[in-house]
Design a protein around this motif. Sequence first.
Motif, PDB file in Angstrom:
ATOM      1  N   LEU A 225     -47.442 -45.080 105.905  1.00 23.43           N
ATOM      2  CA  LEU A 225     -46.774 -44.757 107.166  1.00 23.43           C
ATOM      3  C   LEU A 225     -47.622 -43.795 107.974  1.00 23.43           C
ATOM      4  O   LEU A 225     -48.094 -42.783 107.466  1.00 23.43           O
ATOM      5  CB  LEU A 225     -45.413 -44.128 106.854  1.00 23.43           C
ATOM      6  CG  LEU A 225     -44.534 -45.073 106.019  1.00 23.43           C
ATOM      7  CD1 LEU A 225     -43.471 -44.295 105.265  1.00 23.43           C
ATOM      8  CD2 LEU A 225     -43.907 -46.139 106.891  1.00 23.43           C
TER       9      LEU A 225
ATOM     10  N   SER B 170     -48.600 -41.203 111.150  1.00 23.41           N
ATOM     11  CA  SER B 170     -47.983 -40.161 111.968  1.00 23.41           C
ATOM     12  C   SER B 170     -47.813 -40.626 113.414  1.00 23.41           C
ATOM     13  O   SER B 170     -47.094 -39.996 114.178  1.00 23.41           O
ATOM     14  CB  SER B 170     -48.813 -38.881 111.914  1.00 23.41           C
ATOM     15  OG  SER B 170     -50.168 -39.170 112.194  1.00 23.41           O
TER      16      SER B 170
ATOM     17  N   GLY C 141     -44.380 -40.940 114.161  1.00 21.13           N
ATOM     18  CA  GLY C 141     -43.531 -39.780 113.913  1.00 21.13           C
ATOM     19  C   GLY C 141     -43.601 -39.498 112.433  1.00 21.13           C
ATOM     20  O   GLY C 141     -44.269 -40.218 111.680  1.00 21.13           O
ATOM     21  N   ARG C 142     -42.954 -38.416 112.007  1.00 16.61           N
ATOM     22  CA  ARG C 142     -42.987 -38.095 110.578  1.00 16.61           C
ATOM     23  C   ARG C 142     -41.576 -37.877 110.046  1.00 16.61           C
ATOM     24  O   ARG C 142     -41.262 -38.232 108.930  1.00 16.61           O
ATOM     25  CB  ARG C 142     -43.791 -36.819 110.335  1.00 16.61           C
ATOM     26  CG  ARG C 142     -45.210 -36.898 110.874  1.00 16.61           C
ATOM     27  CD  ARG C 142     -46.037 -35.829 110.192  1.00 16.61           C
ATOM     28  NE  ARG C 142     -47.245 -35.502 110.932  1.00 16.61           N
ATOM     29  CZ  ARG C 142     -48.210 -34.737 110.437  1.00 16.61           C
ATOM     30  NH1 ARG C 142     -48.086 -34.202 109.248  1.00 16.61           N
ATOM     31  NH2 ARG C 142     -49.279 -34.473 111.157  1.00 16.61           N
TER      32      ARG C 142
ATOM     33  N   HIS D 217     -39.539 -40.676 108.597  1.00 14.52           N
ATOM     34  CA  HIS D 217     -39.883 -41.127 107.247  1.00 14.52           C
ATOM     35  C   HIS D 217     -39.253 -40.276 106.164  1.00 14.52           C
ATOM     36  O   HIS D 217     -39.249 -40.652 105.007  1.00 14.52           O
ATOM     37  CB  HIS D 217     -41.408 -41.063 107.032  1.00 14.52           C
ATOM     38  CG  HIS D 217     -42.194 -41.821 108.053  1.00 14.52           C
ATOM     39  ND1 HIS D 217     -43.442 -41.404 108.492  1.00 14.52           N
ATOM     40  CD2 HIS D 217     -41.918 -42.957 108.722  1.00 14.52           C
ATOM     41  CE1 HIS D 217     -43.904 -42.267 109.389  1.00 14.52           C
ATOM     42  NE2 HIS D 217     -43.003 -43.207 109.558  1.00 14.52           N
TER      43      HIS D 217
ATOM     44  N   ALA E 279     -51.982 -38.164 110.169  1.00 22.54           N
ATOM     45  CA  ALA E 279     -51.397 -38.048 108.834  1.00 22.54           C
ATOM     46  C   ALA E 279     -50.978 -39.432 108.380  1.00 22.54           C
ATOM     47  O   ALA E 279     -50.374 -40.190 109.136  1.00 22.54           O
ATOM     48  CB  ALA E 279     -50.196 -37.110 108.851  1.00 22.54           C
ATOM     49  N   LEU E 280     -51.346 -39.746 107.154  1.00 23.79           N
ATOM     50  CA  LEU E 280     -50.951 -41.016 106.572  1.00 23.79           C
ATOM     51  C   LEU E 280     -50.140 -40.699 105.325  1.00 23.79           C
ATOM     52  O   LEU E 280     -50.609 -39.937 104.474  1.00 23.79           O
ATOM     53  CB  LEU E 280     -52.194 -41.829 106.198  1.00 23.79           C
ATOM     54  CG  LEU E 280     -51.924 -43.210 105.631  1.00 23.79           C
ATOM     55  CD1 LEU E 280     -51.563 -44.169 106.758  1.00 23.79           C
ATOM     56  CD2 LEU E 280     -53.147 -43.732 104.889  1.00 23.79           C
ATOM     57  N   GLY E 281     -48.936 -41.245 105.247  1.00 23.67           N
ATOM     58  CA  GLY E 281     -48.113 -41.012 104.068  1.00 23.67           C
ATOM     59  C   GLY E 281     -47.984 -42.291 103.267  1.00 23.67           C
ATOM     60  O   GLY E 281     -47.653 -43.338 103.823  1.00 23.67           O
ATOM     61  N   LEU E 282     -48.283 -42.209 101.986  1.00 28.36           N
ATOM     62  CA  LEU E 282     -48.005 -43.350 101.108  1.00 28.36           C
ATOM     63  C   LEU E 282     -46.682 -43.071 100.421  1.00 28.36           C
ATOM     64  O   LEU E 282     -46.533 -42.046  99.738  1.00 28.36           O
ATOM     65  CB  LEU E 282     -49.111 -43.508 100.070  1.00 28.36           C
ATOM     66  CG  LEU E 282     -50.487 -43.929 100.587  1.00 28.36           C
ATOM     67  CD1 LEU E 282     -51.553 -43.700  99.528  1.00 28.36           C
ATOM     68  CD2 LEU E 282     -50.460 -45.391 101.005  1.00 28.36           C
ATOM     69  N   HIS E 283     -45.724 -43.983 100.598  1.00 24.10           N
ATOM     70  CA  HIS E 283     -44.426 -43.803  99.949  1.00 24.10           C
ATOM     71  C   HIS E 283     -44.265 -44.896  98.898  1.00 24.10           C
ATOM     72  O   HIS E 283     -44.364 -46.074  99.215  1.00 24.10           O
ATOM     73  CB  HIS E 283     -43.289 -43.925 100.968  1.00 24.10           C
ATOM     74  CG  HIS E 283     -43.214 -42.768 101.912  1.00 24.10           C
ATOM     75  ND1 HIS E 283     -42.035 -42.356 102.504  1.00 24.10           N
ATOM     76  CD2 HIS E 283     -44.168 -41.925 102.378  1.00 24.10           C
ATOM     77  CE1 HIS E 283     -42.272 -41.319 103.285  1.00 24.10           C
ATOM     78  NE2 HIS E 283     -43.546 -41.042 103.236  1.00 24.10           N
TER      79      HIS E 283
END
Lengths: 466, 187, 236
Positions: B113, B115, B118-119, B122, B154-158
């Motif tokens: 996901l 940024s 948005g953050r 998430h 920012a990259l989020g791995l969920h």
Amino acid sequence: MRAKARFYPKEAARLLKERPGVREAVTGATLHFERNRLRAYAEVPIEEWRERAKAIKDHVLSHLDRYLEEAERRLLEKGARVHWAEGPEEAHQVLLEIVRRRGVRRAVKAKSMLTEELGVNPFLESLGVEVFETDLGEYLIQLLKEPPSHIVGPAIHLSLEEIRRLFHERFGTPLEASPEALAGVARKVLREAFLTADLGISGANFLVAETGTLALMENEGNIRLSTSLPRVHVAFVGLEKLLPRLSDLALFLPLTARAATGQRLSTYVSLLGGPAKEGEEGPEEVHVVLVDHGRTALLADPEAWETLRCLRCGACLNACPVYRQTGGHPYGYVYSGPIGAVLDPGLLSLEEAYPLPYASTLCGACLEACPVKIPIPRLLLTWRHRAVAEGLTPGWEKTAMAAFRKVMESPALYRLFSKALRGLPLPQDLLPLLRAWTEGRGALRPSPKPFHELWREMEEDRGRQN
Amino acid sequence: MDARTRILSRVKRALKDRPKAELPGPPHPAPLPDPLELFLRRLEENGGEGRLMRREEVRSFLEALAQGFSGAALGRTLPLDLRPPLPELPPEEAPLGVSYALFAVAETGSVALSSEEGRKVHLLPPTHLVFVEAERVYGTLAEALASLEALPTALGLHSGPSKSADIGQVMVKGVHGPGRLLVAVLT
Amino acid sequence: MRVALFITCLADQFYAEAGVAAVRLLRALGVEVDFPEGQTCCGQPAFNAGHWEEARALARRTLRVFQEAEYVVLPSGSCASMLRNHYPELLPGSREALAFSERVYELSQFLVRVLGVERLGEGLKGVRVAYHHGCHALRELGVREEPLTLLTNAGAEVLPWEAAEECCGFGGLFSVKLPEVSLAMADRKLSTLPAAQVLTSTDAGCLLHLSGRMAKSGVNLRVAPLATLLWEAYAG
């Protein structure tokens, strides 16, 4: 954090006596982690992974200056501010400037062992900043004013009962509240903190030089929140955390997760590259503090430099039968267990950490578990040898070793000793050792005759028969 | 001398006589045969809920889903046809967050996901629904990272719902992040 | 084939009969056995405690005493690993130590890997055995299957044991430097002990520690070194 590593033997004994529940909780938790790790390792070509990870880390460490400068450049390009800190003093200065300039009153903090080293919480509190540890385990021990007991599971030494009692006293929850209910209470307090904090503080699992990317791993979401919601984010990064390329994360993220908790990947991974762009959600200011605090000294150490490969996964703690009996507190410094025993003497000084290299039976389970193949047993021996060379070992041990050598260098004396063991009075020097043995195990019972006598008898028999 | 100069000069001194270790080339893992099936299986093993969905099924899926929620927070890059028929709420208040993933990774059961979306969406709503295009489901994390032209801020791995076992080694979901992660893979 | 037996100081003093068993077994398998009488201790206690000067003196001595030996066989994984792995580290550059290290074997390892013997007899038929993997035998020498194969092939039932590969807490000087932790480790190990008739291991130190702890806690279980059981496997 002030090191109390010198008191390890006494503290370990005291904890076993006074808090027997810790042993049960830690054994249960570490065995659970360990089973998961073994399953996770078995699923992949783990030897290739470990060799590769070791090779990459060794490369980074042998070119560390170059990668530090590259990472710094990339971070600056992305608008992050980069600071360099020898230790707590300079790290605190960075915080002080931010707290003053931004009028920080509240900080949320993601779990980071480096910030434990630097004493970040007490410093912020001394400035009147309210600090919330947001990892659930870390929050529990913050309430109890205890240091973390484990690199990954800071509160594994606490039983459910103890946590229930703590929440009952603090928040008035019923004594039989479920873990879900307790977590719900903490969630509520911390959600409020996330939404109102002016400052988010984290460590980092990795810093990718090629892209200036910070990589952070977690399961709860508190790191994502701490690094996303407050206007300012400060990340404290040990010099050893560098990786050359973004593609290296494809190895190190899953390897660390498998080693630490047996997961294929931690639930959340954050790859962060500087402050939010115009109109984006996220921190306006990102500060990366590159921290030495003993690491360059370790890098210069011809043997102990290998500890700088450490990923802080905690696998060696989980595998260690010595650690399992007490958890991390008796080790008296941030890093406990096998990695602590070889890292702390380098980060502190051998004099300050002297007993830690002896906190091991040299069983080798740590080396089997380590995802980057740090030769922990060999380094334990190295530190012990240095302790002897520096005269740190107790007098009785020196005397005993000199006597031991004398006896074992002479078969005649050895035979005399052998007789002594069977009735003659033993040398006085040995008595404290004997007492330490017999108290828990009963009297030593030698064979009626030593083998070397039986051998002669066997040979005499054979001679007669021939 | 400032800390930077001191530290870097100590590093250089420490490495002066140290043999240089070579950097192994990046690995070239063989592409996995059926990433979609593996992704759904691994996501489920992580505690998430995943399903394949044809684009034309999305409407009815969202209508059914909307029955259980009073409103939703939406990711900024979420295409119009993936928006649920619900009032839009700020993430702080929304019971549901809906977002559109950059990519997914089969071997780890993860969605990525950005940024740019948005953050908060998430992280703050207790249920998180993520759409991902089937052609953006990669077999391995290595392939997925290689596919990126540029990293977002920012990259989020969920890889599942938020969880913790810090209380007495009992697994609790939804500690800080969403307790439910739903992923719809658009075919 | 000719073997020099290194009994090791602990077995010499506390498990002498295991030495007799080892000699009988090797001879029964057609191996000539010597016992160089100048032998004492391999130096491991000093080495592990960091006293390398003392350890080095004993390593040199051991090399001298066993210099003629074609094979050196020890009823101990820990001491075998000291000779095999740590002598070359302790005496860097010594070709003698390096060459010597390749001739060193723990007993069960020697039987299986050098002699190629996996069946000794059926003397352990129906005996329920708890096998403790000594850490150095297991992790430094890689001796995992050899003892299990020999015991199982002799009819013994080696019982599953959750903590079979966990350290018992002996650790040489560790047992007296950190006695409380050492005992807690023994207690953890023993608390998972299966319903065996005999507890065995390659290492005298571990057995001495575990049997002492069992005696202290009133557990009555036969404790026998592996060599003793292997002779029983052969002789019935």
